[in-house]
Design a protein around this motif. Sequence first.
Motif, mmCIF file in Angstrom:
data_model
loop_
_atom_site.group_PDB
_atom_site.id
_atom_site.type_symbol
_atom_site.label_atom_id
_atom_site.label_comp_id
_atom_site.label_asym_id
_atom_site.label_seq_id
_atom_site.Cartn_x
_atom_site.Cartn_y
_atom_site.Cartn_z
ATOM 1 N N UNK A 6 5.158 8.824 -29.527
ATOM 2 C CA UNK A 6 4.846 7.350 -29.521
ATOM 3 C C UNK A 6 3.296 7.368 -29.385
ATOM 4 N N UNK A 7 2.770 8.010 -28.277
ATOM 5 C CA UNK A 7 1.583 7.963 -27.660
ATOM 6 C C UNK A 7 0.337 8.665 -28.809
ATOM 7 N N UNK A 8 0.697 9.445 -29.547
ATOM 8 C CA UNK A 8 0.176 10.064 -30.788
ATOM 9 C C UNK A 8 -0.183 9.071 -31.818
ATOM 10 N N UNK A 9 0.820 8.418 -31.966
ATOM 11 C CA UNK A 9 1.086 7.286 -33.154
ATOM 12 C C UNK A 9 -0.239 6.130 -32.657
ATOM 13 N N UNK A 10 0.182 5.735 -31.379
ATOM 14 C CA UNK A 10 -0.645 4.600 -31.027
ATOM 15 C C UNK A 10 -2.129 4.931 -30.916
ATOM 16 N N UNK A 11 -2.596 6.215 -30.278
ATOM 17 C CA UNK A 11 -3.993 6.630 -30.390
ATOM 18 C C UNK A 11 -4.445 6.669 -31.977
ATOM 19 N N UNK A 12 -3.758 7.250 -32.683
ATOM 20 C CA UNK A 12 -4.067 7.193 -34.072
ATOM 21 C C UNK A 12 -4.575 5.785 -34.751
ATOM 22 N N UNK A 13 -3.467 5.059 -34.519
ATOM 23 C CA UNK A 13 -3.497 3.679 -35.081
ATOM 24 C C UNK A 13 -4.887 2.763 -34.291
ATOM 25 N N UNK A 14 -5.035 3.333 -33.186
ATOM 26 C CA UNK A 14 -6.245 2.653 -32.475
ATOM 27 C C UNK A 14 -7.573 3.240 -33.207
ATOM 28 N N UNK A 15 -7.736 4.517 -33.410
ATOM 29 C CA UNK A 15 -8.697 5.185 -33.978
ATOM 30 C C UNK A 15 -8.881 4.529 -35.267
ATOM 31 N N UNK A 16 -8.143 4.328 -35.952
ATOM 32 C CA UNK A 16 -8.304 3.719 -37.541
ATOM 33 C C UNK A 16 -8.780 2.549 -37.600
ATOM 34 N N UNK A 17 -8.032 1.817 -36.449
ATOM 35 C CA UNK A 17 -8.466 0.425 -36.350
ATOM 36 C C UNK A 17 -10.098 0.191 -36.017
ATOM 37 N N UNK A 18 -10.502 1.073 -35.156
ATOM 38 C CA UNK A 18 -12.146 1.315 -34.769
ATOM 39 C C UNK A 18 -13.038 1.585 -35.571
ATOM 40 N N UNK A 19 -12.652 2.497 -36.579
ATOM 41 C CA UNK A 19 -13.579 3.229 -37.250
ATOM 42 C C UNK A 19 -14.478 2.254 -38.385
ATOM 43 N N UNK A 20 -13.748 1.314 -38.906
ATOM 44 C CA UNK A 20 -14.481 0.438 -39.864
ATOM 45 C C UNK A 20 -15.660 -0.261 -38.971
ATOM 46 N N UNK A 21 -15.391 -0.582 -37.626
ATOM 47 C CA UNK A 21 -16.128 -1.268 -37.077
ATOM 48 C C UNK A 21 -17.624 -0.492 -36.782
ATOM 49 N N UNK A 22 -17.303 0.858 -36.464
ATOM 50 C CA UNK A 22 -18.426 1.774 -36.269
ATOM 51 C C UNK A 22 -19.268 2.022 -37.590
ATOM 52 N N UNK A 23 -18.662 2.235 -38.707
ATOM 53 C CA UNK A 23 -19.309 2.308 -39.951
ATOM 54 C C UNK A 23 -20.245 1.227 -40.224
ATOM 55 N N UNK A 24 -19.724 0.026 -39.955
ATOM 56 C CA UNK A 24 -20.279 -1.363 -40.094
ATOM 57 C C UNK A 24 -21.878 -1.354 -39.341
ATOM 58 N N UNK A 25 -21.543 -0.901 -38.068
ATOM 59 C CA UNK A 25 -22.665 -0.837 -37.219
ATOM 60 C C UNK A 25 -23.601 0.153 -37.510
ATOM 61 N N UNK A 26 -23.050 1.187 -38.149
ATOM 62 C CA UNK A 26 -24.120 2.461 -38.774
ATOM 63 C C UNK A 26 -24.872 1.647 -39.767
ATOM 64 N N UNK A 27 -24.277 0.915 -40.719
ATOM 65 C CA UNK A 27 -25.068 0.435 -41.979
ATOM 66 C C UNK A 27 -26.139 -0.413 -41.488
ATOM 67 N N UNK A 28 -25.856 -1.487 -40.538
ATOM 68 C CA UNK A 28 -26.680 -2.306 -40.187
ATOM 69 C C UNK A 28 -28.079 -1.939 -39.580
ATOM 70 N N UNK A 29 -27.732 -0.752 -38.975
ATOM 71 C CA UNK A 29 -28.885 -0.048 -38.008
ATOM 72 C C UNK A 29 -29.745 0.618 -39.150
ATOM 73 N N UNK A 30 -29.354 1.048 -40.313
ATOM 74 C CA UNK A 30 -29.911 1.942 -41.216
ATOM 75 C C UNK A 30 -30.718 0.747 -42.059
ATOM 76 N N UNK A 31 -30.309 -0.216 -42.472
ATOM 77 C CA UNK A 31 -30.932 -1.302 -43.012
ATOM 78 C C UNK A 31 -32.207 -1.895 -42.037
#
Length: 313
Positions: free
Chosen positions: A287-312
Amino acid sequence: MRKGSTSIASTVLFPDVLAFLLFLVQVQARNLNEADCSSSCGDIHNIKYPFHLKGDPSGCGDPDFEFSCVNNKTILEIFPGKYYVKNISYTDNLLRLVDVNFANGSCSLPSGSIENSDGFVQDVRYKGHVNYTTGSRIRFVKCSRNVTLQNNEKYYYNYTEVPCLTRNGTYTYAVLDGMYTAMDYPPTCSLVSLAPVDYHEDVYKSPTYEAIVKELQAGFDLGWSVECRDCSLAGKHCVIDDKAWDTRPIIFQCAKDYKELTQFEARLIIVGICVAGVIGLLLIVAVLVFVIRKYKKRNKPVKNLQNQQSSTL
C-alpha cells in the motif's frame, strides 16, 4: 464413483444414527419407568422415578436412587449414614431427611456425614443442602480439654456440650456453624462429624443442647439430580445452569469441556500468527509503495511544466 460416495456417506452417518437411536431408547425407557412404576412405604406414597424401593421389579426406577423400607419407614443410605425420608418433592427435586440417630430426639452422633468438612455434599447424585445460609450445619467436635470462654477467644462462643458423649476427660461439643468454622477449632479439639440443619436463629447466641436436638430431629432438605449423575458417568463435572440460579428445581448441566492444546497444535497456531503477521506487513508495504508511486506520477507533469517555462524565459 457413485458407489464409493454412497459407502463413505454410510460410514459417516451410521454412528450418528446409532447414537440417536440409543438416545431414543434411553429416553423411552426412562419415560416407561417414570410412568409405570410407583410404590409406597409407610407414610411415603407414590415413590416413583428416579427412586425405587429395594425389591421392586427390575427396570422400575433408577438403581442409583434406591430406598429401603424397614418397619414401614423409608430409608436412604448414603455416606454411610442412614436417613429417614420424611417427604419427597418431585416439583422441587428435594428430599426431606432426618438422621436415624436423631429421629427420636436421642443424644448421639450422626450416623454418617453427608457433607465433607467444608460443608459440601460430594455424591454426584445429590447436589447439596438447599439452605446455604449461615448456621446451616452442626459440627460435632471432640476435645481433650473443657472448652470455656477464656479471654473472649473467638472459637468458644457457640460450643454446646453434648452431655451423653462427655466422659472420662473427653469433651464432645455441638458447634453451630457461624463466621468461624473448620479452621478455627481450639488446638485441643478435632472434628468428628457434621450434620446439616435448617437453623435460622442468631448463630452467635449459643443454643442449649435441647434446642440443637430439636433442630436435628426436624431434619434438612437435600436435592437430587439425575443430570449430574449422568454427567459424572460421562466423565464431566456438573454445574448449575447460569440462567437458572433462582429456579426450582435447580437446573444442572454438564460443564463445557476445555480441551488443552497439544504441542503440535500450539506450534501450528504460532506459525499461523507469524504467517498472518508477515502477510499483513507485506500488504502495508504494498500500500505504501502504491501511494508513493501515485504521488510521484501526480507531481511529474508539474515539474515538466516548470522546466518548459524556465527554458522559454
